[in-house]
Write an enzyme that holds these catalytic residues in place. Structure first.
Site, PDB file in Angstrom:
ATOM      1  N   PHE A   1      30.843  48.597  31.455  1.00 28.00           N
ATOM      2  CA  PHE A   1      29.983  48.724  32.633  1.00 28.00           C
ATOM      3  C   PHE A   1      30.766  48.809  33.940  1.00 28.00           C
ATOM      4  CE2 PHE A   1      30.307  44.150  31.621  1.00 28.00           C
ATOM      5  CZ  PHE A   1      30.792  43.635  32.817  1.00 28.00           C
TER       6      PHE A   1
ATOM      7  N   TYR B   1      37.019  43.223  41.362  1.00 29.65           N
ATOM      8  CA  TYR B   1      36.564  43.097  39.973  1.00 29.65           C
ATOM      9  C   TYR B   1      37.657  43.462  38.961  1.00 29.65           C
ATOM     10  CZ  TYR B   1      31.623  42.230  41.182  1.00 29.65           C
ATOM     11  OH  TYR B   1      30.437  41.679  41.632  1.00 29.65           O
TER      12      TYR B   1
ATOM     13  N   ARG C   1      19.138  34.377  41.780  1.00 29.69           N
ATOM     14  CA  ARG C   1      18.866  35.465  40.829  1.00 29.69           C
ATOM     15  C   ARG C   1      17.569  35.220  40.072  1.00 29.69           C
ATOM     16  NH1 ARG C   1      25.119  35.402  38.780  1.00 29.69           N
ATOM     17  NH2 ARG C   1      25.989  37.005  40.169  1.00 29.69           N
TER      18      ARG C   1
ATOM     19  N   LYS D   1      25.113  41.575  47.528  1.00 33.54           N
ATOM     20  CA  LYS D   1      25.435  42.916  47.038  1.00 33.54           C
ATOM     21  C   LYS D   1      24.521  43.960  47.701  1.00 33.54           C
ATOM     22  CE  LYS D   1      27.182  41.147  42.596  1.00 33.54           C
ATOM     23  NZ  LYS D   1      27.034  41.194  41.116  1.00 33.54           N
TER      24      LYS D   1
ATOM     25  N   THR E   1      24.527  34.977  35.276  1.00 32.99           N
ATOM     26  CA  THR E   1      24.880  36.367  35.563  1.00 32.99           C
ATOM     27  C   THR E   1      23.717  37.310  35.263  1.00 32.99           C
ATOM     28  OG1 THR E   1      27.196  35.921  35.095  1.00 32.99           O
ATOM     29  CG2 THR E   1      26.502  38.226  34.967  1.00 32.99           C
TER      30      THR E   1
ATOM     31  N   GLU F   1      39.701  35.735  46.273  1.00 28.95           N
ATOM     32  CA  GLU F   1      38.655  36.601  46.842  1.00 28.95           C
ATOM     33  C   GLU F   1      38.565  36.426  48.357  1.00 28.95           C
ATOM     34  OE1 GLU F   1      35.232  35.499  44.461  1.00 28.95           O
ATOM     35  OE2 GLU F   1      36.017  36.542  42.702  1.00 28.95           O
TER      36      GLU F   1
ATOM     37  N   ASN G   1      21.980  42.256  40.263  1.00 26.11           N
ATOM     38  CA  ASN G   1      21.716  40.812  40.378  1.00 26.11           C
ATOM     39  C   ASN G   1      21.964  40.237  41.766  1.00 26.11           C
ATOM     40  OD1 ASN G   1      24.487  40.745  40.280  1.00 26.11           O
ATOM     41  ND2 ASN G   1      24.650  39.582  38.369  1.00 26.11           N
TER      42      ASN G   1
ATOM     43  N   HIS H   1      26.990  37.711  44.574  1.00 23.43           N
ATOM     44  CA  HIS H   1      28.228  37.339  43.890  1.00 23.43           C
ATOM     45  C   HIS H   1      28.655  35.953  44.351  1.00 23.43           C
ATOM     46  CE1 HIS H   1      32.414  37.369  42.505  1.00 23.43           C
ATOM     47  NE2 HIS H   1      32.697  36.865  43.692  1.00 23.43           N
TER      48      HIS H   1
ATOM     49  N   ARG I   1      27.690  28.675  42.292  1.00 28.45           N
ATOM     50  CA  ARG I   1      27.310  29.377  41.055  1.00 28.45           C
ATOM     51  C   ARG I   1      25.958  28.890  40.545  1.00 28.45           C
ATOM     52  NH1 ARG I   1      30.209  33.784  38.880  1.00 28.45           N
ATOM     53  NH2 ARG I   1      29.726  33.010  36.796  1.00 28.45           N
TER      54      ARG I   1
HETATM   55  P1  DAT Z   1      29.196  37.004  37.722  1.00 27.44           P
HETATM   56  O1  DAT Z   1      28.799  37.996  38.807  1.00 27.44           O
HETATM   57  O2  DAT Z   1      28.051  36.102  37.364  1.00 27.44           O
HETATM   58  O3  DAT Z   1      30.460  36.257  38.052  1.00 27.44           O
HETATM   59  P2  DAT Z   1      30.809  38.633  35.930  1.00 27.44           P
HETATM   60  O4  DAT Z   1      31.969  38.288  36.819  1.00 27.44           O
HETATM   61  O5  DAT Z   1      30.961  38.425  34.473  1.00 27.44           O
HETATM   62  O6  DAT Z   1      29.486  37.857  36.400  1.00 27.44           O
HETATM   63  O7  DAT Z   1      30.420  40.157  36.134  1.00 27.44           O
HETATM   64  C1  DAT Z   1      30.436  40.714  37.430  1.00 27.44           C
HETATM   65  C2  DAT Z   1      29.221  41.583  37.615  1.00 27.44           C
HETATM   66  O8  DAT Z   1      29.249  42.644  36.687  1.00 27.44           O
HETATM   67  C3  DAT Z   1      27.890  40.864  37.367  1.00 27.44           C
HETATM   68  O9  DAT Z   1      27.436  40.144  38.493  1.00 27.44           O
HETATM   69  C4  DAT Z   1      27.000  42.022  37.035  1.00 27.44           C
HETATM   70  C5  DAT Z   1      27.920  42.982  36.301  1.00 27.44           C
HETATM   71  N1  DAT Z   1      27.782  42.800  34.856  1.00 27.44           N
HETATM   72  C6  DAT Z   1      28.239  41.763  34.112  1.00 27.44           C
HETATM   73  N2  DAT Z   1      27.927  41.917  32.824  1.00 27.44           N
HETATM   74  C7  DAT Z   1      27.266  43.099  32.746  1.00 27.44           C
HETATM   75  C8  DAT Z   1      26.671  43.840  31.696  1.00 27.44           C
HETATM   76  N3  DAT Z   1      26.710  43.394  30.425  1.00 27.44           N
HETATM   77  N4  DAT Z   1      26.065  45.004  32.006  1.00 27.44           N
HETATM   78  C9  DAT Z   1      26.030  45.465  33.271  1.00 27.44           C
HETATM   79  N5  DAT Z   1      26.562  44.820  34.318  1.00 27.44           N
HETATM   80  C10 DAT Z   1      27.170  43.653  34.054  1.00 27.44           C
HETATM   81 MG    MG Z   2      32.397  36.918  38.272  1.00 26.46          MG
END
Ligand code: DAT
Ligand code: MG
Length: 150
Positions: free
Chosen positions: A59, A51, A104, A11, A93, A128, A114, A117, A87
């Site tokens: 968020f 996304y 991370r 990222k 996450t 993706e 974080n 991805h 992962r």
């Molecule tokens: P991951 O990236 O582990 O697959 P995700 O798909 O649930 O997680 O979410 C995508 C991204 O969104 C994640 O890397 C960071 C952001 N994110 C997730 N939950 C969040 C939150 N509660 N507050 C802020 N950003 C968040």
């Molecule tokens: Mg995800």
């Protein structure tokens, strides 16, 4: 499945903080094969597709703004159980819950910063990979494969 593929992306914060090489090195050393790599400054429209599942989350606008704030490094890695293993290498996450030794868990603190991805299922990986690499990936054989796999 030795040929399973996952979409891994550094990222904008990972690029800015100089962690690109470290993330690549970890996947390389683990034994995964790099089959696509490019740097992209993605548009908000492209990131909203990436996304799309999170569009209703509070968020989401901040996530898209952050992801569009600078270039990312988009990659496809192939190897045994690549999605789940990828992962695990990324960590949870929320970096506060990521185990030390994960990417991370070693380099991040905030869920909204974080640094990387990774696809969460084989289906989302295929989706993706098509979204980020419509031109396709590179077919090649690593001579090390016979030492990485039995
Ligand atoms: P991951 O990236 O582990 O697959 P995700 O798909 O649930 O997680 O979410 C995508 C991204 O969104 C994640 O890397 C960071 C952001 N994110 C997730 N939950 C969040 C939150 N509660 N507050 C802020 N950003 C968040
Ligand atoms: Mg995800």
């Amino acid at each position: 499945n030795n040929a399973e593929r996952t979409y891994i992306m550094v990222k904008p914060d990972g690029v800015q903080r100089g962690i690109v090489g470290e993330i690549i090195a970890r996947f390389e050393k683990r034994g995964f094969k790099l089959v696509a790599l490019k740097m992209v400054h993605a548009t908000k429209e492209h990131l909203e597709k990436h996304y799309a599942d999170l569009a209703q989350k509070p968020f989401f606008p901040g996530l898209i703004k952050y992801m569009a704030s600078g270039p990312v490094v988009a990659m496809v890695w192939e190897g045994l159980d690549a999605v789940k293993t990828g992962r695990m290498m990324l960590g949870a996450t929320n970096p506060l819950a990521s185990a030390p030794g994960t990417i991370r868990g070693d380099y991040a603190l905030a869920v909204g910063r974080n640094i990387c991805h990774g696809s969460d299922s084989v289906e989302s990986a295929e989706h993706e990979i098509k979204l980020w690499f419509p031109e396709g990936t590179i077919q090649h054989t690593l001579s090390s494969a016979e030492w990485v796999f039995e």
